[in-house]
Write a protein that holds these residues in place. Structure first.
Motif, PDB file in Angstrom:
ATOM      1  N   GLN A 134      -0.938   3.499  -4.831  1.00 59.36           N
ATOM      2  CA  GLN A 134      -0.255   3.437  -3.537  1.00 59.36           C
ATOM      3  C   GLN A 134      -0.586   2.150  -2.794  1.00 59.36           C
ATOM      4  OE1 GLN A 134      -1.289   6.601  -0.873  1.00 59.36           O
ATOM      5  NE2 GLN A 134       0.649   6.461   0.240  1.00 59.36           N
ATOM      6  N   LYS A 135      -1.883   1.729  -2.800  1.00 58.95           N
ATOM      7  CA  LYS A 135      -2.259   0.493  -2.126  1.00 58.95           C
ATOM      8  C   LYS A 135      -1.630  -0.714  -2.795  1.00 58.95           C
ATOM      9  CE  LYS A 135      -6.681   2.040  -0.211  1.00 58.95           C
ATOM     10  NZ  LYS A 135      -8.161   1.816  -0.223  1.00 58.95           N
ATOM     11  N   SER A 136      -1.629  -0.743  -4.126  1.00 53.92           N
ATOM     12  CA  SER A 136      -1.048  -1.877  -4.834  1.00 53.92           C
ATOM     13  C   SER A 136       0.443  -2.004  -4.554  1.00 53.92           C
ATOM     14  CB  SER A 136      -1.296  -1.732  -6.338  1.00 53.92           C
ATOM     15  OG  SER A 136      -2.665  -1.671  -6.621  1.00 53.92           O
ATOM     16  N   SER A 137       1.124  -0.899  -4.500  1.00 55.71           N
ATOM     17  CA  SER A 137       2.568  -0.937  -4.226  1.00 55.71           C
ATOM     18  C   SER A 137       2.837  -1.476  -2.835  1.00 55.71           C
ATOM     19  CB  SER A 137       3.165   0.465  -4.371  1.00 55.71           C
ATOM     20  OG  SER A 137       2.977   0.962  -5.677  1.00 55.71           O
ATOM     21  N   LYS A 138       2.046  -1.061  -1.842  1.00 55.36           N
ATOM     22  CA  LYS A 138       2.240  -1.577  -0.499  1.00 55.36           C
ATOM     23  C   LYS A 138       1.983  -3.072  -0.424  1.00 55.36           C
ATOM     24  CE  LYS A 138       1.160   2.722   1.928  1.00 55.36           C
ATOM     25  NZ  LYS A 138       0.248   3.394   2.884  1.00 55.36           N
ATOM     26  N   GLU A 139       0.942  -3.570  -1.130  1.00 58.01           N
ATOM     27  CA  GLU A 139       0.628  -4.990  -1.108  1.00 58.01           C
ATOM     28  C   GLU A 139       1.737  -5.803  -1.762  1.00 58.01           C
ATOM     29  OE1 GLU A 139      -3.113  -5.262  -2.972  1.00 58.01           O
ATOM     30  OE2 GLU A 139      -4.176  -4.177  -1.396  1.00 58.01           O
ATOM     31  N   LEU A 140       2.283  -5.306  -2.877  1.00 61.18           N
ATOM     32  CA  LEU A 140       3.349  -6.030  -3.560  1.00 61.18           C
ATOM     33  C   LEU A 140       4.607  -6.095  -2.690  1.00 61.18           C
ATOM     34  CD1 LEU A 140       2.933  -4.638  -7.186  1.00 61.18           C
ATOM     35  CD2 LEU A 140       2.368  -6.917  -6.384  1.00 61.18           C
ATOM     36  N   ARG A 141       4.915  -5.001  -1.978  1.00 63.18           N
ATOM     37  CA  ARG A 141       6.085  -5.030  -1.110  1.00 63.18           C
ATOM     38  C   ARG A 141       5.895  -5.997   0.050  1.00 63.18           C
ATOM     39  NH1 ARG A 141       5.687   0.710  -1.911  1.00 63.18           N
ATOM     40  NH2 ARG A 141       7.322   1.461  -3.334  1.00 63.18           N
ATOM     41  N   SER A 142       4.685  -6.027   0.617  1.00 64.78           N
ATOM     42  CA  SER A 142       4.443  -6.938   1.732  1.00 64.78           C
ATOM     43  C   SER A 142       4.489  -8.398   1.293  1.00 64.78           C
ATOM     44  CB  SER A 142       3.096  -6.619   2.377  1.00 64.78           C
ATOM     45  OG  SER A 142       2.054  -6.828   1.443  1.00 64.78           O
ATOM     46  N   MET A 143       4.021  -8.710   0.092  1.00 65.66           N
ATOM     47  CA  MET A 143       4.069 -10.080  -0.400  1.00 65.66           C
ATOM     48  C   MET A 143       5.490 -10.509  -0.708  1.00 65.66           C
ATOM     49  SD  MET A 143       0.746 -10.463  -2.863  1.00 65.66           S
ATOM     50  CE  MET A 143       1.197 -12.156  -3.156  1.00 65.66           C
ATOM     51  N   SER A 144       6.342  -9.597  -1.137  1.00 67.12           N
ATOM     52  CA  SER A 144       7.726  -9.957  -1.419  1.00 67.12           C
ATOM     53  C   SER A 144       8.478 -10.330  -0.147  1.00 67.12           C
ATOM     54  CB  SER A 144       8.441  -8.822  -2.132  1.00 67.12           C
ATOM     55  OG  SER A 144       8.533  -7.701  -1.289  1.00 67.12           O
ATOM     56  N   LYS A 145       8.059  -9.797   0.993  1.00 65.46           N
ATOM     57  CA  LYS A 145       8.717 -10.112   2.258  1.00 65.46           C
ATOM     58  C   LYS A 145       8.240 -11.454   2.815  1.00 65.46           C
ATOM     59  CE  LYS A 145       9.349  -5.257   3.506  1.00 65.46           C
ATOM     60  NZ  LYS A 145       9.025  -4.188   4.476  1.00 65.46           N
ATOM     61  N   ASN A 146       6.976 -11.733   2.735  1.00 63.80           N
ATOM     62  CA  ASN A 146       6.417 -12.971   3.290  1.00 63.80           C
ATOM     63  C   ASN A 146       5.347 -13.488   2.348  1.00 63.80           C
ATOM     64  OD1 ASN A 146       5.608 -15.069   4.855  1.00 63.80           O
ATOM     65  ND2 ASN A 146       4.664 -13.804   6.469  1.00 63.80           N
TER      66      ASN A 146
END
Length: 398
Positions: free
Chosen positions: A325-337
């Protein structure tokens, strides 16, 4: 000798008495012209004849007519007709028919009574009966006295009996026929039953020969020599003609059960329940209804909690789920900025299964940092046994 009972309502306000014979067609015409005199004249001169008038007929004291008596009125601007064929069981019984006329313009009504006195006849029933199906007639057209008289005259010319009676007329719709399409002046068709005192003529029996039976089975017109005597006015379907010799009909006796006296047997007096009934406490039933499902739910909850929180396999599953769950959130946040500070995933990672520690990576430039971070994340996921997360990174265009 032709027997046909046709009556027309007179202008007398007293009850009208008619005397039809059993086994002979009875026809009674309800003339609109007579009932128009019961209603006030139309304010505009010359329009009184256009008043729409409908009729309702019923046996006095009952909502409908007797079973042998039928009624038809095609439109509110045409006369109504009562018709039917009384049987021997109705002889001697006086039948009172209430006739109510409704003026659809003024909504006024007029009522008269028709008293039907059914008489016995020595000729009933005639031993030979034939039923014809006429395709080019509606029932109200066939009930007209001149049309029915022409048909009986044609039948008498072919049959040559001494006595000939019209027994009954039935619309083809009452026999399961379909309503015709309103094209080419199609008619509903009628069945006309006649009776005579002599055997059927050779012309009527021609439909029984094998050649005509074969043509009927192939839906072809049979060859009948006397058809030309009817064709000018009546189109007869010879495949549907029915010839009955009642002297050869075997009677069927039906044994009916004894209806009894209609009085219920004596079973004693009825004892109603007492006025004061014992009260019942439903609290215990309510507690049992709620306690049993609640106890089962609590047991299942404790078993699930013990399995997930107190056993090693459950703890490992929770750690894996949290890590994913943490890894998925980090990957989504990096894709935005992409120009963001280092995520927590670059910190040392501890594997609870193998105890391996993955060191953090501190690159000098952004591109190298991005690539090394992605590889580090994949390595961490592979350590956790989740190599499929590579597909997630590719979908996010890292």
């Amino acid at each position: 000798m032709l027997f046909l009972v046709v009556t027309i309502l007179s202008r007398s306000h007293a009850d009208l008495n008619v005397y039809p014979s059993a086994g002979v067609l009875f026809v009674h015409v309800l003339e609109r012209e007579y009932f128009k005199g019961e209603f006030p004249p139309y304010p505009k001169s010359g329009d009184a004849s256009n008043d729409p008038i409908t009729f309702n007929t019923n046996l006095m004291g009952y909502p409908d007519r007797p079973g042998w008596l039928r009624y038809i009125q095609r439109t509110p601007h045409s006369d109504g007709v009562l018709y039917g064929s009384p049987t021997a069981e109705h002889v001697g019984k006086s039948t009172v028919i209430e006739i109510t006329a409704y003026n659809r313009r003024s909504f006024e009504t007029a009522r008269h009574n028709l008293v039907i006195n059914i008489m016995a006849t020595e000729e009933f029933p005639l031993p030979y009966q034939a039923e014809f199906y006429i395709r080019n007639m509606n029932v109200e057209e066939m009930l007209a006295s001149e049309v029915l008289g022409d048909f009986l005259g044609a039948v008498k010319n072919v049959w040559q009996p001494e006595r000939l009676n019209a027994i009954n007329i039935t619309s083809a719709l009452d026999r399961g026929g379909r309503v015709p399409l309103p094209i080419n002046d199609l008619k509903e068709g009628v069945y006309v039953m006649v009776g005579a005192d002599v055997s059927f003529s050779s012309c009527l029996r021609e439909v029984e020969n094998p050649h005509n039976q074969l043509r009927c089975s192939q839906e072809m017109e049979p060859v009948i020599s006397c058809d030309k005597k009817f064709r000018a006015q009546f189109h007869i379907d010879w495949c549907k003609i029915s010839l009955v010799d009642i002297n050869k009909v075997v009677p069927v006796y039906v044994t009916r059960p004894d209806p009894g006296s209609g009085v219920l047997p004596e079973i004693g007096e009825y004892n109603p329940p007492p006025e004061s009934l014992k009260s019942r406490d439903y609290f215990s039933d309510f507690i049992v209804t709620l306690a049993v499902p609640a106890a089962v739910a609590c047991v299942l909850f404790f078993i699930l909690g013990y399995t997930m929180c107190c056993r090693r396999e459950g703890v490992i599953q929770l750690v894996h789920h949290n890590s994913i769950q943490k890894s998925s959130k980090e990957l989504r946040s990096m894709s935005k900025n992409r120009e963001i500070s280092w995520p927590l995933s670059t910190l040392p990672v501890f594997n609870p299964v193998s105890g391996e520690v993955v060191p953090p990576i501190h690159p000098d430039n952004y591109e190298t940092t991005r690539d090394n971070y992605v590889m580090t994340t994949f390595r961490r996921l592979e350590v956790n046994g989740i190599p499929e997360e590579r597909k997630v990174a590719e979908a996010l265009n890292l």
